[in-house]
Write a protein that holds these residues in place. Structure first.
Motif, PDB file in Angstrom:
ATOM      1  N   ARG A  21      11.312  -1.414  -0.408  1.00  0.00           N
ATOM      2  CA  ARG A  21      10.338  -1.435  -1.501  1.00  0.00           C
ATOM      3  C   ARG A  21       9.874  -2.863  -1.765  1.00  0.00           C
ATOM      4  O   ARG A  21      10.693  -3.778  -1.883  1.00  0.00           O
ATOM      5  N   LEU A  22       8.564  -3.028  -1.871  1.00  0.00           N
ATOM      6  CA  LEU A  22       7.966  -4.316  -2.211  1.00  0.00           C
ATOM      7  C   LEU A  22       7.356  -4.194  -3.602  1.00  0.00           C
ATOM      8  O   LEU A  22       6.697  -3.201  -3.917  1.00  0.00           O
ATOM      9  N   ALA A  27      -3.511  -5.475  -0.051  1.00  0.00           N
ATOM     10  CA  ALA A  27      -4.054  -5.952   1.222  1.00  0.00           C
ATOM     11  C   ALA A  27      -3.248  -7.130   1.755  1.00  0.00           C
ATOM     12  O   ALA A  27      -2.944  -7.206   2.952  1.00  0.00           O
ATOM     13  N   GLY A  28      -2.874  -8.050   0.861  1.00  0.00           N
ATOM     14  CA  GLY A  28      -2.100  -9.212   1.278  1.00  0.00           C
ATOM     15  C   GLY A  28      -0.725  -8.837   1.791  1.00  0.00           C
ATOM     16  O   GLY A  28      -0.245  -9.380   2.792  1.00  0.00           O
ATOM     17  N   ALA A  29      -0.075  -7.878   1.106  1.00  0.00           N
ATOM     18  CA  ALA A  29       1.256  -7.452   1.533  1.00  0.00           C
ATOM     19  C   ALA A  29       1.213  -6.791   2.901  1.00  0.00           C
ATOM     20  O   ALA A  29       2.068  -7.040   3.761  1.00  0.00           O
ATOM     21  N   LYS A  30       0.220  -5.945   3.132  1.00  0.00           N
ATOM     22  CA  LYS A  30       0.105  -5.273   4.425  1.00  0.00           C
ATOM     23  C   LYS A  30      -0.177  -6.271   5.541  1.00  0.00           C
ATOM     24  O   LYS A  30       0.280  -6.095   6.677  1.00  0.00           O
ATOM     25  N   ASP A  56       8.078  -0.065   3.127  1.00  0.00           N
ATOM     26  CA  ASP A  56       7.393   1.217   3.284  1.00  0.00           C
ATOM     27  C   ASP A  56       6.942   1.799   1.947  1.00  0.00           C
ATOM     28  O   ASP A  56       6.325   2.861   1.903  1.00  0.00           O
ATOM     29  N   THR A  57       7.254   1.082   0.826  1.00  0.00           N
ATOM     30  CA  THR A  57       6.781   1.486  -0.497  1.00  0.00           C
ATOM     31  C   THR A  57       6.246   0.264  -1.222  1.00  0.00           C
ATOM     32  O   THR A  57       6.915  -0.766  -1.314  1.00  0.00           O
ATOM     33  N   PHE A  58       5.033   0.390  -1.738  1.00  0.00           N
ATOM     34  CA  PHE A  58       4.407  -0.677  -2.513  1.00  0.00           C
ATOM     35  C   PHE A  58       4.466  -0.269  -3.975  1.00  0.00           C
ATOM     36  O   PHE A  58       3.851   0.712  -4.385  1.00  0.00           O
ATOM     37  N   ALA A  59       5.240  -1.008  -4.781  1.00  0.00           N
ATOM     38  CA  ALA A  59       5.426  -0.667  -6.190  1.00  0.00           C
ATOM     39  C   ALA A  59       4.677  -1.660  -7.071  1.00  0.00           C
ATOM     40  O   ALA A  59       4.950  -2.862  -7.034  1.00  0.00           O
ATOM     41  N   PHE A  60       3.757  -1.140  -7.855  1.00  0.00           N
ATOM     42  CA  PHE A  60       2.949  -1.966  -8.749  1.00  0.00           C
ATOM     43  C   PHE A  60       3.610  -1.958 -10.127  1.00  0.00           C
ATOM     44  O   PHE A  60       3.759  -0.919 -10.755  1.00  0.00           O
ATOM     45  N   ASP A  85       3.844  -7.192   7.157  1.00  0.00           N
ATOM     46  CA  ASP A  85       3.808  -5.974   7.965  1.00  0.00           C
ATOM     47  C   ASP A  85       5.197  -5.659   8.528  1.00  0.00           C
ATOM     48  O   ASP A  85       5.856  -6.527   9.096  1.00  0.00           O
ATOM     49  N   GLY A  86       5.642  -4.399   8.325  1.00  0.00           N
ATOM     50  CA  GLY A  86       6.942  -3.978   8.836  1.00  0.00           C
ATOM     51  C   GLY A  86       8.111  -4.263   7.917  1.00  0.00           C
ATOM     52  O   GLY A  86       9.244  -3.854   8.204  1.00  0.00           O
TER      53      GLY A  86
END
Length: 315
Positions: free
Chosen positions: A65-66, A89-92, A100-104, A96-97
Protein backbone atom coordinates in the motif's frame (compact mmCIF):
# COMPACT_ATOMS: atom_id res chain seq x y z
CA UNK A 1 -2.33 -3.54 27.99
CA UNK A 2 -5.82 -3.19 26.48
CA UNK A 3 -8.05 -0.19 27.05
CA UNK A 4 -11.28 -0.23 29.02
CA UNK A 5 -14.49 1.06 27.46
CA UNK A 6 -14.17 4.37 29.32
CA UNK A 7 -10.58 4.79 28.16
CA UNK A 8 -11.56 4.13 24.56
CA UNK A 9 -14.29 6.74 24.72
CA UNK A 10 -11.95 9.28 26.31
CA UNK A 11 -9.39 8.57 23.59
CA UNK A 12 -12.11 9.01 20.94
CA UNK A 13 -12.89 12.49 22.22
CA UNK A 14 -9.20 13.48 22.22
CA UNK A 15 -8.74 11.97 18.76
CA UNK A 16 -11.68 13.99 17.42
CA UNK A 17 -10.26 17.15 18.96
CA UNK A 18 -6.87 16.54 17.34
CA UNK A 19 -8.41 15.83 13.95
CA UNK A 20 -10.34 19.10 14.01
CA UNK A 21 -7.18 21.18 14.46
CA UNK A 22 -4.60 19.41 12.27
CA UNK A 23 -3.75 20.44 8.70
CA UNK A 24 -0.89 20.06 6.24
CA UNK A 25 2.36 18.91 7.90
CA UNK A 26 0.86 18.54 11.38
CA UNK A 27 -1.80 16.18 10.06
CA UNK A 28 0.76 14.25 8.04
CA UNK A 29 2.90 13.80 11.19
CA UNK A 30 -0.20 12.61 13.08
CA UNK A 31 -0.96 10.10 10.33
CA UNK A 32 2.64 8.84 10.36
CA UNK A 33 2.53 8.38 14.14
CA UNK A 34 -0.64 6.29 13.97
CA UNK A 35 0.55 4.11 11.11
CA UNK A 36 4.03 3.61 12.58
CA UNK A 37 2.49 2.47 15.88
CA UNK A 38 0.02 0.21 14.12
CA UNK A 39 2.25 -1.40 11.47
CA UNK A 40 5.92 -2.31 12.02
CA UNK A 41 6.50 -2.34 8.25
CA UNK A 42 5.17 1.18 7.69
CA UNK A 43 7.72 3.66 6.34
CA UNK A 44 7.09 7.41 6.51
CA UNK A 45 8.86 9.13 3.64
CA UNK A 46 10.46 12.55 3.84
CA UNK A 47 11.44 14.75 0.92
CA UNK A 48 15.08 14.83 -0.09
CA UNK A 49 16.80 17.34 -2.33
CA UNK A 50 15.70 17.46 -5.94
CA UNK A 51 14.10 13.99 -5.89
CA UNK A 52 11.38 15.02 -3.43
CA UNK A 53 9.43 12.11 -1.95
CA UNK A 54 8.96 10.26 -5.27
CA UNK A 55 5.18 10.79 -5.04
CA UNK A 56 4.63 8.91 -1.78
CA UNK A 57 4.16 10.12 1.78
CA UNK A 58 4.22 6.61 3.23
CA UNK A 59 4.44 3.00 2.10
CA UNK A 60 3.76 -0.41 3.63
CA UNK A 61 6.63 -2.76 2.86
CA UNK A 62 4.57 -5.95 3.28
CA UNK A 63 1.03 -5.02 2.27
CA UNK A 64 1.79 -3.22 -0.99
CA UNK A 65 0.00 0.00 0.00
CA UNK A 66 1.22 3.47 -0.95
CA UNK A 67 -0.19 6.47 0.94
CA UNK A 68 -0.63 10.00 -0.41
CA UNK A 69 -1.63 12.54 2.26
CA UNK A 70 -3.58 15.72 1.52
CA UNK A 71 -4.70 17.96 4.41
CA UNK A 72 -5.37 21.55 3.28
CA UNK A 73 -6.55 24.23 5.74
CA UNK A 74 -9.65 24.79 3.57
CA UNK A 75 -11.51 22.42 1.27
CA UNK A 76 -11.05 23.04 -2.46
CA UNK A 77 -12.30 20.33 -4.78
CA UNK A 78 -10.30 21.53 -7.79
CA UNK A 79 -7.08 21.50 -5.79
CA UNK A 80 -7.89 18.02 -4.43
CA UNK A 81 -8.58 16.64 -7.91
CA UNK A 82 -5.30 18.10 -9.16
CA UNK A 83 -3.36 16.72 -6.18
CA UNK A 84 -4.93 13.28 -6.53
CA UNK A 85 -4.19 13.06 -10.26
CA UNK A 86 -0.63 14.32 -9.79
CA UNK A 87 0.19 11.94 -6.93
CA UNK A 88 -1.31 8.93 -8.66
CA UNK A 89 0.47 9.60 -11.94
CA UNK A 90 3.74 10.30 -10.14
CA UNK A 91 3.50 7.16 -8.02
CA UNK A 92 2.83 4.95 -11.05
CA UNK A 93 5.76 6.52 -12.88
CA UNK A 94 8.34 6.75 -10.08
CA UNK A 95 7.41 3.72 -7.96
CA UNK A 96 6.34 1.18 -10.55
CA UNK A 97 6.16 -2.31 -9.03
CA UNK A 98 6.41 -1.08 -5.42
CA UNK A 99 2.67 -1.03 -4.60
CA UNK A 100 -0.67 -2.48 -5.66
CA UNK A 101 -2.97 -0.15 -3.65
CA UNK A 102 -2.99 3.63 -3.83
CA UNK A 103 -4.52 5.09 -0.65
CA UNK A 104 -5.53 8.74 -0.64
CA UNK A 105 -5.46 10.12 2.92
CA UNK A 106 -7.42 13.26 3.84
CA UNK A 107 -8.29 15.28 6.95
CA UNK A 108 -11.92 16.14 6.18
CA UNK A 109 -13.68 15.33 9.46
CA UNK A 110 -17.09 15.25 7.75
CA UNK A 111 -16.15 12.30 5.56
CA UNK A 112 -15.37 12.10 1.87
CA UNK A 113 -17.04 14.77 -0.27
CA UNK A 114 -19.35 13.31 -2.97
CA UNK A 115 -16.97 14.60 -5.63
CA UNK A 116 -14.13 12.69 -3.95
CA UNK A 117 -16.08 9.44 -3.99
CA UNK A 118 -16.69 9.95 -7.71
CA UNK A 119 -12.99 10.67 -8.21
CA UNK A 120 -12.04 7.46 -6.41
CA UNK A 121 -14.57 5.36 -8.31
CA UNK A 122 -13.39 6.69 -11.67
CA UNK A 123 -9.73 6.13 -10.76
CA UNK A 124 -10.45 2.55 -9.67
CA UNK A 125 -12.05 1.84 -13.05
CA UNK A 126 -9.42 3.64 -15.15
CA UNK A 127 -6.35 2.26 -13.36
CA UNK A 128 -7.42 -1.35 -12.75
CA UNK A 129 -5.99 -3.72 -11.60
CA UNK A 130 -4.45 -1.08 -9.29
CA UNK A 131 -6.65 -0.77 -6.18
CA UNK A 132 -7.75 2.68 -5.06
CA UNK A 133 -8.57 3.41 -1.42
CA UNK A 134 -9.19 6.44 0.77
CA UNK A 135 -8.53 7.01 4.47
CA UNK A 136 -10.34 9.66 6.48
CA UNK A 137 -11.31 10.25 10.10
CA UNK A 138 -13.26 7.02 10.61
CA UNK A 139 -10.58 4.80 9.10
CA UNK A 140 -7.87 6.46 11.17
CA UNK A 141 -9.88 5.93 14.35
CA UNK A 142 -10.38 2.28 13.41
CA UNK A 143 -6.60 1.95 13.23
CA UNK A 144 -6.29 3.58 16.65
CA UNK A 145 -8.64 0.98 18.14
CA UNK A 146 -5.85 -1.58 17.73
CA UNK A 147 -3.31 0.42 19.76
CA UNK A 148 -2.35 -0.22 23.36
CA UNK A 149 -2.90 2.42 26.05
CA UNK A 150 0.76 3.42 25.86
CA UNK A 151 0.70 3.72 22.07
CA UNK A 152 -2.54 5.72 22.17
CA UNK A 153 -1.09 8.11 24.74
CA UNK A 154 1.97 8.61 22.53
CA UNK A 155 -0.13 9.26 19.41
CA UNK A 156 -2.57 11.65 21.13
CA UNK A 157 0.12 13.34 23.21
CA UNK A 158 -1.83 13.08 26.47
CA UNK A 159 -2.39 10.57 29.29
CA UNK A 160 -5.44 8.28 29.13
CA UNK A 161 -7.02 8.28 32.62
CA UNK A 162 -7.87 4.96 34.24
CA UNK A 163 -10.74 6.22 36.41
CA UNK A 164 -14.28 5.47 35.28
CA UNK A 165 -15.72 8.24 33.12
CA UNK A 166 -19.27 8.73 31.91
CA UNK A 167 -20.12 9.46 28.29
CA UNK A 168 -23.33 9.78 26.36
CA UNK A 169 -23.17 8.67 22.72
CA UNK A 170 -20.02 6.59 22.50
CA UNK A 171 -19.78 6.70 18.73
CA UNK A 172 -20.84 10.04 17.29
CA UNK A 173 -20.91 8.65 13.75
CA UNK A 174 -24.07 6.77 14.74
CA UNK A 175 -25.86 9.64 16.46
CA UNK A 176 -27.76 10.79 13.33
CA UNK A 177 -28.73 7.21 12.51
CA UNK A 178 -29.96 6.63 16.07
CA UNK A 179 -32.09 9.76 15.86
CA UNK A 180 -33.56 8.66 12.55
CA UNK A 181 -34.45 5.22 13.91
CA UNK A 182 -35.97 6.72 17.06
CA UNK A 183 -38.26 8.90 14.93
CA UNK A 184 -39.70 5.89 13.07
CA UNK A 185 -43.19 5.56 14.52
CA UNK A 186 -43.52 1.93 13.41
CA UNK A 187 -40.02 0.49 13.44
CA UNK A 188 -40.88 -3.19 13.33
CA UNK A 189 -42.77 -5.12 10.70
CA UNK A 190 -44.13 -8.13 12.63
CA UNK A 191 -44.61 -10.07 9.40
CA UNK A 192 -41.14 -9.50 8.00
CA UNK A 193 -39.29 -12.86 7.98
CA UNK A 194 -35.91 -13.31 9.63
CA UNK A 195 -33.24 -14.92 7.47
CA UNK A 196 -32.40 -18.51 8.46
CA UNK A 197 -28.68 -17.71 8.39
CA UNK A 198 -29.18 -15.21 11.19
CA UNK A 199 -30.94 -17.82 13.36
CA UNK A 200 -28.14 -20.33 12.76
CA UNK A 201 -25.59 -17.71 13.69
CA UNK A 202 -27.53 -16.98 16.88
CA UNK A 203 -27.31 -20.66 17.78
CA UNK A 204 -23.61 -20.88 16.96
CA UNK A 205 -22.80 -17.87 19.16
CA UNK A 206 -24.96 -19.25 22.01
CA UNK A 207 -27.21 -16.19 22.16
CA UNK A 208 -30.38 -17.20 23.95
CA UNK A 209 -33.32 -15.85 25.92
CA UNK A 210 -34.02 -12.12 25.90
CA UNK A 211 -30.87 -11.26 23.91
CA UNK A 212 -31.80 -13.69 21.17
CA UNK A 213 -35.39 -12.51 21.00
CA UNK A 214 -34.27 -8.87 21.07
CA UNK A 215 -31.94 -9.35 18.10
CA UNK A 216 -34.56 -11.30 16.12
CA UNK A 217 -37.13 -8.56 16.69
CA UNK A 218 -34.60 -5.89 15.75
CA UNK A 219 -33.78 -7.75 12.50
CA UNK A 220 -37.27 -6.89 11.29
CA UNK A 221 -36.17 -3.25 11.12
CA UNK A 222 -32.60 -3.47 9.82
CA UNK A 223 -33.78 -2.55 6.31
CA UNK A 224 -34.30 0.98 7.67
CA UNK A 225 -30.54 1.40 7.97
CA UNK A 226 -29.91 0.67 4.29
CA UNK A 227 -32.75 3.02 3.38
CA UNK A 228 -31.26 5.74 5.60
CA UNK A 229 -27.83 5.66 3.94
CA UNK A 230 -29.24 5.25 0.43
CA UNK A 231 -31.42 8.33 0.96
CA UNK A 232 -28.35 10.29 2.07
CA UNK A 233 -26.37 8.92 -0.91
CA UNK A 234 -23.62 7.91 1.52
CA UNK A 235 -23.69 4.12 1.34
CA UNK A 236 -19.89 4.02 1.69
CA UNK A 237 -20.20 5.41 5.23
CA UNK A 238 -21.74 2.22 6.57
CA UNK A 239 -18.72 0.20 5.46
CA UNK A 240 -16.41 2.56 7.32
CA UNK A 241 -18.55 2.37 10.45
CA UNK A 242 -18.66 -1.44 10.10
CA UNK A 243 -14.86 -1.57 10.23
CA UNK A 244 -14.99 0.20 13.58
CA UNK A 245 -17.58 -2.23 14.91
CA UNK A 246 -15.54 -5.19 13.74
CA UNK A 247 -12.31 -3.84 15.23
CA UNK A 248 -14.03 -3.18 18.56
CA UNK A 249 -15.59 -6.66 18.57
CA UNK A 250 -12.21 -8.28 17.91
CA UNK A 251 -10.80 -6.39 20.90
CA UNK A 252 -13.47 -7.30 23.42
CA UNK A 253 -14.33 -10.88 22.44
CA UNK A 254 -11.22 -12.23 24.20
CA UNK A 255 -12.02 -10.28 27.38
CA UNK A 256 -15.56 -11.60 27.79
CA UNK A 257 -16.46 -15.30 27.73
CA UNK A 258 -20.22 -14.88 27.93
CA UNK A 259 -21.80 -13.77 24.60
CA UNK A 260 -24.36 -11.80 26.62
CA UNK A 261 -21.52 -9.70 28.05
CA UNK A 262 -20.06 -9.18 24.57
CA UNK A 263 -23.43 -7.94 23.36
CA UNK A 264 -23.68 -5.56 26.32
CA UNK A 265 -20.24 -4.12 25.55
CA UNK A 266 -21.27 -3.61 21.93
CA UNK A 267 -24.41 -1.83 23.05
CA UNK A 268 -22.24 0.47 25.17
CA UNK A 269 -20.14 1.12 22.06
CA UNK A 270 -23.24 2.60 20.41
CA UNK A 271 -24.78 4.37 23.41
CA UNK A 272 -22.00 4.96 25.91
CA UNK A 273 -22.46 3.96 29.54
CA UNK A 274 -25.08 6.56 30.38
CA UNK A 275 -28.67 5.51 30.87
CA UNK A 276 -30.73 6.18 27.73
CA UNK A 277 -34.47 6.29 26.95
CA UNK A 278 -36.10 3.04 25.84
CA UNK A 279 -36.56 4.23 22.24
CA UNK A 280 -32.82 4.91 22.03
CA UNK A 281 -31.98 1.43 23.30
CA UNK A 282 -34.43 -0.03 20.79
CA UNK A 283 -32.74 1.88 17.96
CA UNK A 284 -29.32 0.71 19.18
CA UNK A 285 -30.44 -2.92 18.97
CA UNK A 286 -31.52 -2.41 15.36
CA UNK A 287 -27.96 -1.24 14.67
CA UNK A 288 -26.49 -4.25 16.50
CA UNK A 289 -28.78 -6.61 14.57
CA UNK A 290 -27.75 -4.97 11.30
CA UNK A 291 -24.05 -5.55 11.90
CA UNK A 292 -24.80 -9.03 13.24
CA UNK A 293 -26.51 -9.88 9.94
CA UNK A 294 -23.60 -8.40 7.98
CA UNK A 295 -21.22 -10.61 10.00
CA UNK A 296 -19.18 -7.63 11.24
CA UNK A 297 -19.78 -8.81 14.82
CA UNK A 298 -19.93 -12.31 16.31
CA UNK A 299 -18.66 -15.44 14.58
CA UNK A 300 -20.00 -16.96 11.37
CA UNK A 301 -20.81 -20.70 11.70
CA UNK A 302 -18.59 -23.08 9.70
CA UNK A 303 -20.15 -24.36 6.49
CA UNK A 304 -22.53 -27.21 7.21
CA UNK A 305 -22.73 -26.54 10.94
CA UNK A 306 -26.03 -27.64 12.46
CA UNK A 307 -27.37 -26.19 15.72
CA UNK A 308 -28.15 -28.54 18.61
CA UNK A 309 -31.59 -28.63 20.21
CA UNK A 310 -31.24 -25.83 22.74
CA UNK A 311 -33.82 -25.46 25.47
CA UNK A 312 -35.52 -22.09 25.21
CA UNK A 313 -34.60 -21.60 21.53
CA UNK A 314 -37.07 -19.59 19.51
CA UNK A 315 -36.47 -21.70 16.41
Amino acid sequence: MGMSFEQRMYARIKFTERMSELTENSFEDFFHNIMSARYPDYVDIRTHGNIGDLSADGIGLHNGRLYAVYAPPTFNISAIESKFASDLAGAKSKRDGQFDTFAFVHNDTRGAHPAISTLLANAAREHAPLKIDHIGRRRLWNECLHLSVEQMEDVLGCPIPINELVFGIGMEDLAPLLKSLEEQAQMADPFKPVHDVSEVKLDYNELEGDSREGLIKAMQSTHLINEYYEMRMAVYEIDEIARGFSAYYQQIKDDWDDPEDVLLELEKYVLGNRRQPFKTHRAAWVILAYFFERCDIFEEPPEGWQPPNVVGSTR
